[in-house]
Design a protein around this motif. Structure first.
Motif, PDB file in Angstrom:
ATOM      1  N   GLY A   1       0.807  -1.213   0.000  1.00 18.97           N
ATOM      2  CA  GLY A   1       0.000   0.000   0.000  1.00 18.97           C
ATOM      3  C   GLY A   1       0.837   1.259   0.000  1.00 18.97           C
ATOM      4  O   GLY A   1       0.586   2.195  -0.773  1.00 18.97           O
TER       5      GLY A   1
ATOM      6  N   SER B   1      -3.397   8.244  -2.846  1.00 20.95           N
ATOM      7  CA  SER B   1      -3.948   7.025  -2.256  1.00 20.95           C
ATOM      8  C   SER B   1      -5.010   6.406  -3.158  1.00 20.95           C
ATOM      9  O   SER B   1      -5.069   5.178  -3.304  1.00 20.95           O
ATOM     10  CB  SER B   1      -4.539   7.325  -0.874  1.00 20.95           C
ATOM     11  OG  SER B   1      -3.512   7.604   0.058  1.00 20.95           O
ATOM     12  N   ARG B   2      -5.866   7.238  -3.751  1.00 22.49           N
ATOM     13  CA  ARG B   2      -6.879   6.706  -4.672  1.00 22.49           C
ATOM     14  C   ARG B   2      -6.223   6.020  -5.866  1.00 22.49           C
ATOM     15  O   ARG B   2      -6.642   4.932  -6.287  1.00 22.49           O
ATOM     16  CB  ARG B   2      -7.812   7.827  -5.147  1.00 22.49           C
ATOM     17  CG  ARG B   2      -8.842   8.245  -4.108  1.00 22.49           C
ATOM     18  CD  ARG B   2      -9.941   9.071  -4.737  1.00 22.49           C
ATOM     19  NE  ARG B   2      -9.435  10.319  -5.302  1.00 22.49           N
ATOM     20  CZ  ARG B   2      -9.341  11.462  -4.643  1.00 22.49           C
ATOM     21  NH1 ARG B   2      -9.700  11.520  -3.362  1.00 22.49           N
ATOM     22  NH2 ARG B   2      -8.895  12.548  -5.240  1.00 22.49           N
TER      23      ARG B   2
ATOM     24  N   LEU C   1      -4.690   2.576  -4.638  1.00 19.10           N
ATOM     25  CA  LEU C   1      -5.656   1.507  -4.409  1.00 19.10           C
ATOM     26  C   LEU C   1      -6.230   0.981  -5.718  1.00 19.10           C
ATOM     27  O   LEU C   1      -6.446  -0.229  -5.876  1.00 19.10           O
ATOM     28  CB  LEU C   1      -6.770   2.002  -3.490  1.00 19.10           C
ATOM     29  CG  LEU C   1      -6.351   2.283  -2.041  1.00 19.10           C
ATOM     30  CD1 LEU C   1      -7.449   3.018  -1.292  1.00 19.10           C
ATOM     31  CD2 LEU C   1      -5.977   0.989  -1.332  1.00 19.10           C
TER      32      LEU C   1
ATOM     33  N   LYS D   1      -8.723  -4.037   1.324  1.00 18.96           N
ATOM     34  CA  LYS D   1      -9.330  -3.337   2.451  1.00 18.96           C
ATOM     35  C   LYS D   1      -8.271  -2.967   3.494  1.00 18.96           C
ATOM     36  O   LYS D   1      -8.321  -1.882   4.091  1.00 18.96           O
ATOM     37  CB  LYS D   1     -10.416  -4.192   3.084  1.00 18.96           C
ATOM     38  CG  LYS D   1     -11.609  -4.447   2.170  1.00 18.96           C
ATOM     39  CD  LYS D   1     -12.640  -5.339   2.843  1.00 18.96           C
ATOM     40  CE  LYS D   1     -13.813  -5.625   1.907  1.00 18.96           C
ATOM     41  NZ  LYS D   1     -14.811  -6.527   2.528  1.00 18.96           N
TER      42      LYS D   1
ATOM     43  N   GLN E   1      -6.260  -0.065   2.222  1.00 19.42           N
ATOM     44  CA  GLN E   1      -7.073   1.152   2.324  1.00 19.42           C
ATOM     45  C   GLN E   1      -7.059   1.696   3.750  1.00 19.42           C
ATOM     46  O   GLN E   1      -6.974   2.914   3.963  1.00 19.42           O
ATOM     47  CB  GLN E   1      -8.506   0.861   1.892  1.00 19.42           C
ATOM     48  CG  GLN E   1      -9.401   2.090   1.847  1.00 19.42           C
ATOM     49  CD  GLN E   1     -10.764   1.788   1.263  1.00 19.42           C
ATOM     50  OE1 GLN E   1     -11.238   0.654   1.301  1.00 19.42           O
ATOM     51  NE2 GLN E   1     -11.397   2.796   0.708  1.00 19.42           N
TER      52      GLN E   1
ATOM     53  N   ASN F   1      -5.714   5.314   4.575  1.00 17.91           N
ATOM     54  CA  ASN F   1      -6.651   6.260   5.190  1.00 17.91           C
ATOM     55  C   ASN F   1      -6.108   6.793   6.509  1.00 17.91           C
ATOM     56  O   ASN F   1      -6.253   7.983   6.824  1.00 17.91           O
ATOM     57  CB  ASN F   1      -8.006   5.587   5.420  1.00 17.91           C
ATOM     58  CG  ASN F   1      -8.808   5.411   4.145  1.00 17.91           C
ATOM     59  OD1 ASN F   1      -8.483   5.995   3.115  1.00 17.91           O
ATOM     60  ND2 ASN F   1      -9.856   4.608   4.199  1.00 17.91           N
TER      61      ASN F   1
END
Length: 232
Positions: A99, A176-177, A180, A195, A198, A202
């Motif tokens: 991530g 981040s968008r 992902l 998940k 994310q 977040n």
């Protein structure tokens, strides 16, 4: 010697809500990172391998990836065109590593596509560094010498730091968008792994929100102090 306004002062209460949010945000990123750096991903690729694949897929063959010694110090340097990853991300085969690595690639892609908030942030960064370092000194000199001009210049300089923090928010959320979306479409991660990534990203984004709220609160406090000393 006691200097009113720079030790205990009622205006410190202005900072309290932002401080609480900052502590909460730090707790969230620490706990999310701790949890998901222990979750191995099914694809078996390291963070550096994720980053290299994403960069190559975007045609960014000239962007280097380096191991960086600072814990959670992962970042993209647009001036050097290099992504620096902490050892746990560079070598990690975990949800957190994938991530974070993908997030930094998101910044590199922003740079490639001339994403407006990143371009603006990069351009004002040198001026902001100078202004933010000088702002509090100018403000204190203005207050102690009773010179409103110096205090106001300090406030204006600090406002540039606040602007920088505000511009940072869309830069980080957009990265981040992008991350992902790439992790899912390129099948680096599957199902609950997405998940988890994310949640990590977040939580990291909330630290930027907290920093922005702290900067805004500090600016409000400087204005309140300046008005109080001018009234006196």
């Amino acid at each position: 010697m006691f200097y009113p306004g720079f030790y205990f002062d009622p205006t410190y209460l202005i900072l309290l809500p932002a401080m609480i949010i900052a502590f909460w945000a730090q707790f969230k990123i620490d706990s999310a990172y701790k949890k998901y750096k222990a979750v191995r991903i099914a694809s078996g690729v390291t963070g550096s391998e994720v980053a290299r694949s994403i960069l190559d897929g975007a045609g960014l063959f000239d962007v280097r990836i380096e191991r960086y010694g600072k814990h959670l110090g992962d970042h993209y340097d647009p001036s050097s065109r290099v992504i620096r990853l902490s050892p746990e991300v560079y070598d990690g085969v975990t949800v957190a590593a994938a991530g974070i690595a993908a997030h930094e690639c998101g910044h590199a892609i922003q740079h490639q596509t001339h994403y407006a908030p990143l371009v603006l942030r990069t351009r004002i960064a040198p001026a902001v560094n100078i202004a933010s370092n000088a702002s509090i000194w100018l403000f204190m000199i203005g207050i102690f010498l009773g010179n409103p001009l110096f205090a106001r210049i300090g406030i204006i300089f600090f406002s540039l730091a606040v602007l920088y923090q505000i511009i940072t928010l869309p830069v980080e959320f957009n990265a981040s968008r992008r991350a992902l979306n790439i992790l899912e479409t390129r099948t680096f991660l599957y199902g609950d792994e997405i998940k988890g990534a994310q949640k990590v990203l977040n939580a990291a984004a909330m630290t930027y929100v907290a920093a922005t709220l702290m900067a805004i609160s500090q600016l409000i406090r400087l204005i309140a102090l300046n008005n109080r000393y001018n009234d006196n």
